[in-house]
Design a protein around this motif. Sequence first.
Motif, PDB file in Angstrom:
ATOM      1  N   CYS A  79      87.306  54.017 -47.267  1.00  0.00           N
ATOM      2  CA  CYS A  79      86.863  53.162 -46.309  1.00  0.00           C
ATOM      3  C   CYS A  79      87.308  53.309 -44.763  1.00  0.00           C
ATOM      4  CB  CYS A  79      87.284  51.758 -46.552  1.00  0.00           C
ATOM      5  SG  CYS A  79      86.303  51.024 -48.380  1.00  0.00           S
ATOM      6  N   GLY A  80      88.712  54.074 -44.847  1.00  0.00           N
ATOM      7  CA  GLY A  80      89.156  54.106 -43.451  1.00  0.00           C
ATOM      8  C   GLY A  80      88.278  55.187 -42.910  1.00  0.00           C
ATOM      9  N   HIS A  81      87.890  56.275 -43.800  1.00  0.00           N
ATOM     10  CA  HIS A  81      86.877  57.350 -43.047  1.00  0.00           C
ATOM     11  C   HIS A  81      85.490  56.684 -42.661  1.00  0.00           C
ATOM     12  CE1 HIS A  81      89.118  61.089 -42.844  1.00  0.00           C
ATOM     13  NE2 HIS A  81      89.607  60.556 -44.155  1.00  0.00           N
ATOM     14  N   VAL A  82      85.050  56.117 -43.378  1.00  0.00           N
ATOM     15  CA  VAL A  82      83.637  55.287 -43.467  1.00  0.00           C
ATOM     16  C   VAL A  82      83.809  54.535 -41.941  1.00  0.00           C
ATOM     17  CG1 VAL A  82      81.859  53.911 -44.321  1.00  0.00           C
ATOM     18  CG2 VAL A  82      82.685  55.842 -45.467  1.00  0.00           C
ATOM     19  N   LEU A  83      84.799  53.381 -42.037  1.00  0.00           N
ATOM     20  CA  LEU A  83      84.709  52.788 -40.974  1.00  0.00           C
ATOM     21  C   LEU A  83      84.807  53.320 -39.620  1.00  0.00           C
ATOM     22  CD1 LEU A  83      86.633  49.811 -42.591  1.00  0.00           C
ATOM     23  CD2 LEU A  83      84.279  49.872 -41.802  1.00  0.00           C
ATOM     24  N   SER A  84      85.972  54.456 -39.551  1.00  0.00           N
ATOM     25  CA  SER A  84      86.201  55.008 -38.347  1.00  0.00           C
ATOM     26  C   SER A  84      85.062  55.976 -37.999  1.00  0.00           C
ATOM     27  CB  SER A  84      87.435  56.020 -38.449  1.00  0.00           C
ATOM     28  OG  SER A  84      88.541  55.378 -38.726  1.00  0.00           O
ATOM     29  N   ALA A  85      84.127  56.408 -38.927  1.00  0.00           N
ATOM     30  CA  ALA A  85      83.081  57.233 -38.281  1.00  0.00           C
ATOM     31  C   ALA A  85      82.026  56.233 -37.922  1.00  0.00           C
ATOM     32  CB  ALA A  85      82.431  58.041 -39.525  1.00  0.00           C
ATOM     33  N   LEU A  86      81.843  55.147 -38.331  1.00  0.00           N
ATOM     34  CA  LEU A  86      81.045  54.146 -38.032  1.00  0.00           C
ATOM     35  C   LEU A  86      81.340  53.705 -36.527  1.00  0.00           C
ATOM     36  CD1 LEU A  86      78.568  52.155 -38.390  1.00  0.00           C
ATOM     37  CD2 LEU A  86      80.201  50.469 -39.561  1.00  0.00           C
ATOM     38  N   VAL A  87      82.753  53.357 -36.468  1.00  0.00           N
ATOM     39  CA  VAL A  87      82.871  53.068 -35.047  1.00  0.00           C
ATOM     40  C   VAL A  87      82.742  54.238 -34.080  1.00  0.00           C
ATOM     41  CG1 VAL A  87      85.051  52.773 -33.356  1.00  0.00           C
ATOM     42  CG2 VAL A  87      84.818  51.544 -35.666  1.00  0.00           C
ATOM     43  N   GLY A  88      83.029  55.378 -34.496  1.00  0.00           N
ATOM     44  CA  GLY A  88      82.600  56.491 -33.408  1.00  0.00           C
ATOM     45  C   GLY A  88      80.907  56.511 -33.202  1.00  0.00           C
ATOM     46  N   LEU A  89      80.391  56.352 -33.955  1.00  0.00           N
ATOM     47  CA  LEU A  89      78.801  56.235 -33.943  1.00  0.00           C
ATOM     48  C   LEU A  89      78.442  55.125 -33.049  1.00  0.00           C
ATOM     49  CD1 LEU A  89      77.880  57.132 -37.654  1.00  0.00           C
ATOM     50  CD2 LEU A  89      77.207  58.609 -35.420  1.00  0.00           C
ATOM     51  N   LEU A  90      78.980  54.032 -33.255  1.00  0.00           N
ATOM     52  CA  LEU A  90      78.471  52.985 -32.372  1.00  0.00           C
ATOM     53  C   LEU A  90      79.090  53.013 -30.967  1.00  0.00           C
ATOM     54  CD1 LEU A  90      79.563  49.927 -34.924  1.00  0.00           C
ATOM     55  CD2 LEU A  90      77.158  50.517 -33.897  1.00  0.00           C
ATOM     56  N   VAL A  91      80.138  53.546 -30.855  1.00  0.00           N
ATOM     57  CA  VAL A  91      80.730  53.842 -29.507  1.00  0.00           C
ATOM     58  C   VAL A  91      79.931  54.949 -28.813  1.00  0.00           C
ATOM     59  CG1 VAL A  91      82.816  54.562 -28.089  1.00  0.00           C
ATOM     60  CG2 VAL A  91      83.041  53.091 -29.794  1.00  0.00           C
ATOM     61  N   LEU A  92      79.577  55.912 -29.478  1.00  0.00           N
ATOM     62  CA  LEU A  92      78.850  57.100 -29.004  1.00  0.00           C
ATOM     63  C   LEU A  92      77.331  56.329 -28.702  1.00  0.00           C
ATOM     64  CD1 LEU A  92      78.243  60.095 -28.296  1.00  0.00           C
ATOM     65  CD2 LEU A  92      77.533  60.137 -30.708  1.00  0.00           C
ATOM     66  N   SER A  93      76.816  55.715 -29.266  1.00  0.00           N
ATOM     67  CA  SER A  93      75.749  55.084 -28.742  1.00  0.00           C
ATOM     68  C   SER A  93      75.594  54.023 -27.703  1.00  0.00           C
ATOM     69  CB  SER A  93      74.871  54.357 -30.149  1.00  0.00           C
ATOM     70  OG  SER A  93      75.519  53.228 -30.469  1.00  0.00           O
ATOM     71  N   VAL A  94      76.694  53.399 -27.555  1.00  0.00           N
ATOM     72  CA  VAL A  94      76.718  52.549 -26.409  1.00  0.00           C
ATOM     73  C   VAL A  94      77.655  53.222 -25.095  1.00  0.00           C
ATOM     74  CG1 VAL A  94      78.120  50.423 -25.642  1.00  0.00           C
ATOM     75  CG2 VAL A  94      77.015  50.614 -28.007  1.00  0.00           C
ATOM     76  N   LEU A  95      78.418  53.904 -25.463  1.00  0.00           N
ATOM     77  CA  LEU A  95      79.292  54.692 -24.025  1.00  0.00           C
ATOM     78  C   LEU A  95      79.157  56.069 -23.927  1.00  0.00           C
ATOM     79  CD1 LEU A  95      82.723  52.859 -24.541  1.00  0.00           C
ATOM     80  CD2 LEU A  95      80.837  52.148 -23.131  1.00  0.00           C
ATOM     81  N   GLY A  96      78.228  56.706 -24.770  1.00  0.00           N
ATOM     82  CA  GLY A  96      77.912  58.176 -24.511  1.00  0.00           C
ATOM     83  C   GLY A  96      79.219  58.856 -25.093  1.00  0.00           C
ATOM     84  N   ASP A  97      79.364  60.241 -24.433  1.00  0.00           N
ATOM     85  CA  ASP A  97      80.379  61.209 -25.086  1.00  0.00           C
ATOM     86  C   ASP A  97      81.408  61.268 -24.025  1.00  0.00           C
ATOM     87  OD1 ASP A  97      78.789  62.551 -23.349  1.00  0.00           O
ATOM     88  OD2 ASP A  97      78.245  64.218 -24.358  1.00  0.00           O
ATOM     89  N   GLY A  98      81.617  60.507 -23.235  1.00  0.00           N
ATOM     90  CA  GLY A  98      82.770  60.681 -22.213  1.00  0.00           C
ATOM     91  C   GLY A  98      84.184  60.423 -22.754  1.00  0.00           C
ATOM     92  N   VAL A  99      85.191  60.385 -21.781  1.00  0.00           N
ATOM     93  CA  VAL A  99      86.524  60.335 -21.966  1.00  0.00           C
ATOM     94  C   VAL A  99      86.657  58.779 -22.405  1.00  0.00           C
ATOM     95  CG1 VAL A  99      88.778  60.159 -20.735  1.00  0.00           C
ATOM     96  CG2 VAL A  99      87.222  62.263 -20.500  1.00  0.00           C
ATOM     97  N   LEU A 100      86.203  57.950 -21.593  1.00  0.00           N
ATOM     98  CA  LEU A 100      86.093  56.642 -22.091  1.00  0.00           C
ATOM     99  C   LEU A 100      86.014  56.401 -23.771  1.00  0.00           C
ATOM    100  CD1 LEU A 100      87.026  53.469 -21.298  1.00  0.00           C
ATOM    101  CD2 LEU A 100      84.696  53.488 -20.556  1.00  0.00           C
ATOM    102  N   ALA A 101      84.636  56.939 -23.881  1.00  0.00           N
ATOM    103  CA  ALA A 101      84.286  56.511 -25.133  1.00  0.00           C
ATOM    104  C   ALA A 101      85.158  57.103 -26.419  1.00  0.00           C
ATOM    105  CB  ALA A 101      82.669  57.401 -25.546  1.00  0.00           C
TER     106      ALA A 101
END
Length: 171
Positions: free
Chosen positions: A81-103
Amino acid sequence: MSLETENGPSLSLAETAASYLRRNGPLALVSGLGGALAVGLLAALSASLEHLLLIASFGASCVLLFALPQSPLARPRNVICGHVLSALVGLLVLSVLGDGVLAMAVGVGVAIAVMQFTGTLHPPAGGNPLIVIMTGAGWSFLILPVLAGTVLLVAVALVYHRLFSKRAYPA
């Protein structure tokens, strides 16, 4: 250089190191072998199936699974669950904020909070948002390699500890 012992004569640093290796060396080798087998299996399956099942953060997961299997951070629920949730967060952030430093910063911070909030804290998974954002991973990343890879890692750890290390897993 020598070290004083509680009961008298001093031991040289080499004697102390040799004593430590005699006590801890076999366990370290058993732990290392487990990690090597798990990563080797995932790498071989990735090559033969032509689907990615291995990411860098899984190497750090192997440290917990094979060297510290009694840790709450190594529980199957935490690993998967830790890996899945963290990857999900990464995917959501990537889709909202792009691939920059803030993301990247937001992704790791939110992943830590989500894992802690859900009781699935697994430190190696904290790297997953970085992997997702830096590679521009797609939504399928959640299934292959994250879900499939972590399930296989946990399965290897379960079998390995029961058959070879004789250490309790999960604790």
